[in-house]
Motif scaffolding. Structure first.
Motif, PDB file in Angstrom:
ATOM      1  N   LEU A 110      92.065  29.081  37.948  1.00 47.28           N
ATOM      2  CA  LEU A 110      92.797  30.176  38.586  1.00 47.28           C
ATOM      3  C   LEU A 110      91.868  30.978  39.498  1.00 47.28           C
ATOM      4  CD1 LEU A 110      94.879  31.556  35.577  1.00 47.28           C
ATOM      5  CD2 LEU A 110      95.742  30.197  37.488  1.00 47.28           C
ATOM      6  N   TYR A 111      92.312  31.219  40.703  1.00 47.22           N
ATOM      7  CA  TYR A 111      91.633  32.096  41.651  1.00 47.22           C
ATOM      8  C   TYR A 111      92.447  33.389  41.704  1.00 47.22           C
ATOM      9  CZ  TYR A 111      88.656  28.249  43.106  1.00 47.22           C
ATOM     10  OH  TYR A 111      87.728  27.238  43.109  1.00 47.22           O
ATOM     11  N   VAL A 112      91.892  34.442  41.116  1.00 47.85           N
ATOM     12  CA  VAL A 112      92.638  35.683  40.950  1.00 47.85           C
ATOM     13  C   VAL A 112      92.327  36.625  42.112  1.00 47.85           C
ATOM     14  CG1 VAL A 112      93.164  37.598  39.393  1.00 47.85           C
ATOM     15  CG2 VAL A 112      92.490  35.376  38.444  1.00 47.85           C
ATOM     16  N   LEU A 142      90.756  18.596  40.050  1.00 46.36           N
ATOM     17  CA  LEU A 142      91.457  18.691  41.323  1.00 46.36           C
ATOM     18  C   LEU A 142      92.532  19.770  41.311  1.00 46.36           C
ATOM     19  CD1 LEU A 142      91.924  14.877  42.099  1.00 46.36           C
ATOM     20  CD2 LEU A 142      90.058  16.385  42.810  1.00 46.36           C
ATOM     21  N   ALA A 143      92.685  20.471  40.186  1.00 41.01           N
ATOM     22  CA  ALA A 143      93.727  21.492  40.041  1.00 41.01           C
ATOM     23  C   ALA A 143      93.158  22.882  40.327  1.00 41.01           C
ATOM     24  CB  ALA A 143      94.319  21.445  38.639  1.00 41.01           C
ATOM     25  N   ARG A 144      93.751  23.582  41.277  1.00 40.37           N
ATOM     26  CA  ARG A 144      93.384  24.963  41.568  1.00 40.37           C
ATOM     27  C   ARG A 144      94.664  25.747  41.854  1.00 40.37           C
ATOM     28  NH1 ARG A 144      88.181  23.992  45.680  1.00 40.37           N
ATOM     29  NH2 ARG A 144      86.927  22.776  44.186  1.00 40.37           N
ATOM     30  N   ALA A 145      94.637  27.018  41.500  1.00 42.14           N
ATOM     31  CA  ALA A 145      95.826  27.851  41.701  1.00 42.14           C
ATOM     32  C   ALA A 145      95.416  29.272  42.032  1.00 42.14           C
ATOM     33  CB  ALA A 145      96.705  27.842  40.446  1.00 42.14           C
ATOM     34  N   SER A 146      96.172  29.920  42.907  1.00 40.60           N
ATOM     35  CA  SER A 146      95.915  31.324  43.225  1.00 40.60           C
ATOM     36  C   SER A 146      96.868  32.208  42.433  1.00 40.60           C
ATOM     37  CB  SER A 146      96.091  31.587  44.722  1.00 40.60           C
ATOM     38  OG  SER A 146      97.439  31.389  45.122  1.00 40.60           O
ATOM     39  N   TRP A 188      87.168  33.600  39.580  1.00 42.80           N
ATOM     40  CA  TRP A 188      87.420  32.186  39.821  1.00 42.80           C
ATOM     41  C   TRP A 188      86.567  31.379  38.856  1.00 42.80           C
ATOM     42  CZ3 TRP A 188      84.808  35.637  42.727  1.00 42.80           C
ATOM     43  CH2 TRP A 188      83.432  35.425  42.893  1.00 42.80           C
ATOM     44  N   GLY A 189      86.825  30.092  38.808  1.00 49.08           N
ATOM     45  CA  GLY A 189      85.972  29.201  38.026  1.00 49.08           C
ATOM     46  C   GLY A 189      86.365  29.040  36.576  1.00 49.08           C
ATOM     47  N   SER A 190      87.617  29.309  36.222  1.00 48.54           N
ATOM     48  CA  SER A 190      88.096  29.071  34.853  1.00 48.54           C
ATOM     49  C   SER A 190      89.611  29.150  34.880  1.00 48.54           C
ATOM     50  CB  SER A 190      87.537  30.116  33.879  1.00 48.54           C
ATOM     51  OG  SER A 190      88.193  31.364  34.052  1.00 48.54           O
ATOM     52  N   TRP A 191      90.211  28.872  33.731  1.00 46.69           N
ATOM     53  CA  TRP A 191      91.663  28.999  33.594  1.00 46.69           C
ATOM     54  C   TRP A 191      92.038  30.307  32.897  1.00 46.69           C
ATOM     55  CZ3 TRP A 191      94.665  26.111  36.463  1.00 46.69           C
ATOM     56  CH2 TRP A 191      94.212  24.839  36.884  1.00 46.69           C
ATOM     57  N   LYS A 215      84.423  44.677  40.214  1.00 47.53           N
ATOM     58  CA  LYS A 215      85.510  43.864  40.767  1.00 47.53           C
ATOM     59  C   LYS A 215      85.146  42.376  40.752  1.00 47.53           C
ATOM     60  CE  LYS A 215      86.001  46.442  44.562  1.00 47.53           C
ATOM     61  NZ  LYS A 215      85.338  47.725  44.345  1.00 47.53           N
ATOM     62  N   MET A 216      84.529  41.965  39.653  1.00 54.02           N
ATOM     63  CA  MET A 216      84.134  40.571  39.483  1.00 54.02           C
ATOM     64  C   MET A 216      84.853  39.912  38.306  1.00 54.02           C
ATOM     65  SD  MET A 216      80.016  40.896  39.874  1.00 54.02           S
ATOM     66  CE  MET A 216      79.797  39.235  39.221  1.00 54.02           C
ATOM     67  N   ARG A 217      85.579  40.702  37.547  1.00 56.58           N
ATOM     68  CA  ARG A 217      86.163  40.146  36.326  1.00 56.58           C
ATOM     69  C   ARG A 217      87.458  40.870  35.988  1.00 56.58           C
ATOM     70  NH1 ARG A 217      82.036  40.659  33.700  1.00 56.58           N
ATOM     71  NH2 ARG A 217      82.430  42.557  32.524  1.00 56.58           N
ATOM     72  N   VAL A 218      88.455  40.108  35.596  1.00 61.23           N
ATOM     73  CA  VAL A 218      89.711  40.672  35.121  1.00 61.23           C
ATOM     74  C   VAL A 218      90.068  40.013  33.793  1.00 61.23           C
ATOM     75  CG1 VAL A 218      90.600  41.142  37.446  1.00 61.23           C
ATOM     76  CG2 VAL A 218      91.113  38.956  36.340  1.00 61.23           C
ATOM     77  N   SER A 219      90.948  40.639  33.063  1.00 69.00           N
ATOM     78  CA  SER A 219      91.486  40.066  31.829  1.00 69.00           C
ATOM     79  C   SER A 219      92.968  39.785  32.054  1.00 69.00           C
ATOM     80  CB  SER A 219      91.312  41.036  30.649  1.00 69.00           C
ATOM     81  OG  SER A 219      89.941  41.305  30.414  1.00 69.00           O
ATOM     82  N   VAL A 220      93.318  38.519  32.071  1.00 61.67           N
ATOM     83  CA  VAL A 220      94.724  38.163  32.253  1.00 61.67           C
ATOM     84  C   VAL A 220      95.481  38.592  30.995  1.00 61.67           C
ATOM     85  CG1 VAL A 220      96.356  36.272  32.587  1.00 61.67           C
ATOM     86  CG2 VAL A 220      94.142  36.245  33.766  1.00 61.67           C
ATOM     87  N   PRO A 221      96.496  39.469  31.119  1.00 55.95           N
ATOM     88  CA  PRO A 221      97.201  39.977  29.939  1.00 55.95           C
ATOM     89  C   PRO A 221      97.900  38.866  29.160  1.00 55.95           C
ATOM     90  CG  PRO A 221      98.332  40.622  31.961  1.00 55.95           C
ATOM     91  CD  PRO A 221      97.025  40.036  32.373  1.00 55.95           C
ATOM     92  N   ALA A 222      98.005  39.063  27.844  1.00 56.97           N
ATOM     93  CA  ALA A 222      98.592  38.044  26.962  1.00 56.97           C
ATOM     94  C   ALA A 222     100.013  37.684  27.382  1.00 56.97           C
ATOM     95  CB  ALA A 222      98.567  38.540  25.521  1.00 56.97           C
TER      96      ALA A 222
END
Length: 429
Positions: free
Chosen positions: A285-287, A311-315, A296-299, A332-339
């Motif tokens: 995921l590219y957030v 080969l999978a990438r998503a914005s 970026w660089g993880s799911w 502004k380098m890290r976010v926590s995607v809410p549950a």
């Protein structure tokens, strides 16, 4: 009620804030956020090696600052407000980013209502001496003169980093190793800014278009999704709504399957698409927050990194109204995607990864074509199986996603892996 002051030690707190989490390239990027907020269309970054007198200049042609605005810009926890669409957040960025790399930051600026530039400096040595939140107006030195040259006759702001104790080695600051380090930093900065601000460099998605130059070289946008490649596939866009204290905000997910190496337009294009982290660690995921790439660089905890899904990438786009929900950090380098959002993402992300897995396996049906720099490289005796059985496995995964019961299917896959490992491998489980 009786009140008493409990103001923190300026010397102690400023020293602590140096370790808030920036590295060199992210600190430069944070200052460019300020340039964009000031309406700049052109930003110049100069990383100059001169031994102990080495300096970094970040100059823009934005609206500039008056005396009051400059004081606020150098105040820890600025009193200015941040509205919707603003790249700023906490009022700490310029100070914490700059001081993470240097002991002195000088701001030189010319607003529209002044003919001459004004300047102020935030100096850690001075703050340590007085243990107070003080700013200095040093004499018109070489750094200020150079900044005025960079401003030219128009409006704008130059931020100067001096006494680069976090960039230069403690000893041997004049040596060849220190010079080579600066050369590496120049290249890393170009690559980082090309990725983080790629939408601003092209004016995509209604982002204000800007030009960024590093040591005179114009930065070219790096598109993580290589949409110019004929072989890139885009899946249906997904839109989600999240509630926050500021109201309901929209989150948009765009999913891409990149071509395999054999179907890229050229070898150079394939190597470029690998990105700064290389293929495996650039998947995921590219957030984006307000068109600015922040992670970026993880799911983002929705799944793990896998060679077969590289080969999978998503914005994933969100606006500043959802800052509290995403818990964005100061740098502004890290976010926590809410549950709540992770649950919504599970199905579309799984579908993306399954389809990307299929493209990867078809590309590697005869030989395993993994990069030696990637974290995971399949050995020949453990190469993924191909043929009718693997197609059955992919069809089952796809059907499970479409049925809406992929969680139950994952449990079934786990049982098959435990009880029938060879069959599971053949099915691609």
């Amino acid at each position: 009620m009786k009140l008493s002051s409990a103001a923190p030690s300026a010397a102690r707190l400023t020293s602590s804030l140096r370790d808030i989490g920036y590295d060199f390239v992210s600190a430069v990027a944070d200052l460019i956020d300020n340039s964009i907020s000031a309406g700049a269309s052109d930003v110049a970054v100069e990383i100059e090696f001169a031994g102990p007198d080495s300096k970094v200049f970040i100059a823009d042609n934005g609206s500039g600052l008056n005396a009051r605005g400059m004081t606020e810009a150098l105040r820890f926890g600025s009193r200015r407000g941040y509205g919707s669409g603003d790249l700023g957040r906490y009022g700490l960025g310029l100070k914490t980013a700059s001081l993470s790399q240097a002991r002195r930051v000088t701001v030189v600026s010319r607003p529209a209502d002044r003919k001459r530039a004004i300047w102020r400096a935030l100096d850690l040595d001075l703050i340590a001496e007085f243990d107070d939140w003080v700013l200095a107006e040093y004499p018109h030195d070489q750094a200020v003169a150079r900044s005025e040259e960079m401003l030219g006759a128009g409006t704008g702001t130059v931020v100067v980093w001096q006494n680069l104790d976090r960039v230069l080695p403690a000893s041997g600051a004049e040596g060849g190793w220190a010079k080579r380090r600066f050369e590496v930093l120049v290249d890393k900065t170009k690559r980082h800014l090309a990725m983080v601000f790629h939408r601003f460099l092209t004016g995509e998605n209604k982002a204000p278009r800007i030009t960024i130059r590093v040591n005179g070289d114009k930065v070219q946008a790096w598109d993580p999704f290589v949409r110019h490649e004929p072989g890139t596939q885009q899946l249906a866009t997904q839109r989600f709504e999240l509630e926050s204290a500021a109201g309901v905000g929209a989150v948009q997910l765009r999913r891409y399957i990149l071509p395999g190496k054999r179907t890229f337009s050229s070898v150079d294009a394939f190597e470029s698409a690998a990105g700064p982290l290389n293929w495996n660690r650039q998947q995921g995921l590219y957030v984006y927050r307000e068109n600015r790439l922040v992670q970026w660089g993880s799911w983002a905890g929705t799944r793990g990194i896998d060679e077969h899904t590289k080969l999978a990438r998503a914005s994933l786009d969100f606006t500043s109204t959802l800052d509290e929900v995403f818990n964005i950090n100061v740098a502004k380098m890290r976010v926590s995607v809410p549950a709540q959002l992770k649950q919504m993402l599970d199905r579309p992300v799984s579908e993306l990864c399954i389809l990307a897995d299929r493209v990867y396996r078809r590309q590697n049906a005869d030989t395993v074509d993994a990069d030696p720099d990637d974290d995971v490289v399949e050995r020949e005796d453990k190469a993924p199986m191909s043929g009718p059985l693997s197609e059955v496995g992919l069809a089952l995964k796809s059907a499970a996603i479409q049925s809406g019961d992929y969680e139950g299917f994952k449990k079934i896959m786990g049982i098959i892996r435990d009880q029938h490992p060879e069959l599971a491998r053949g099915l691609g489980f």
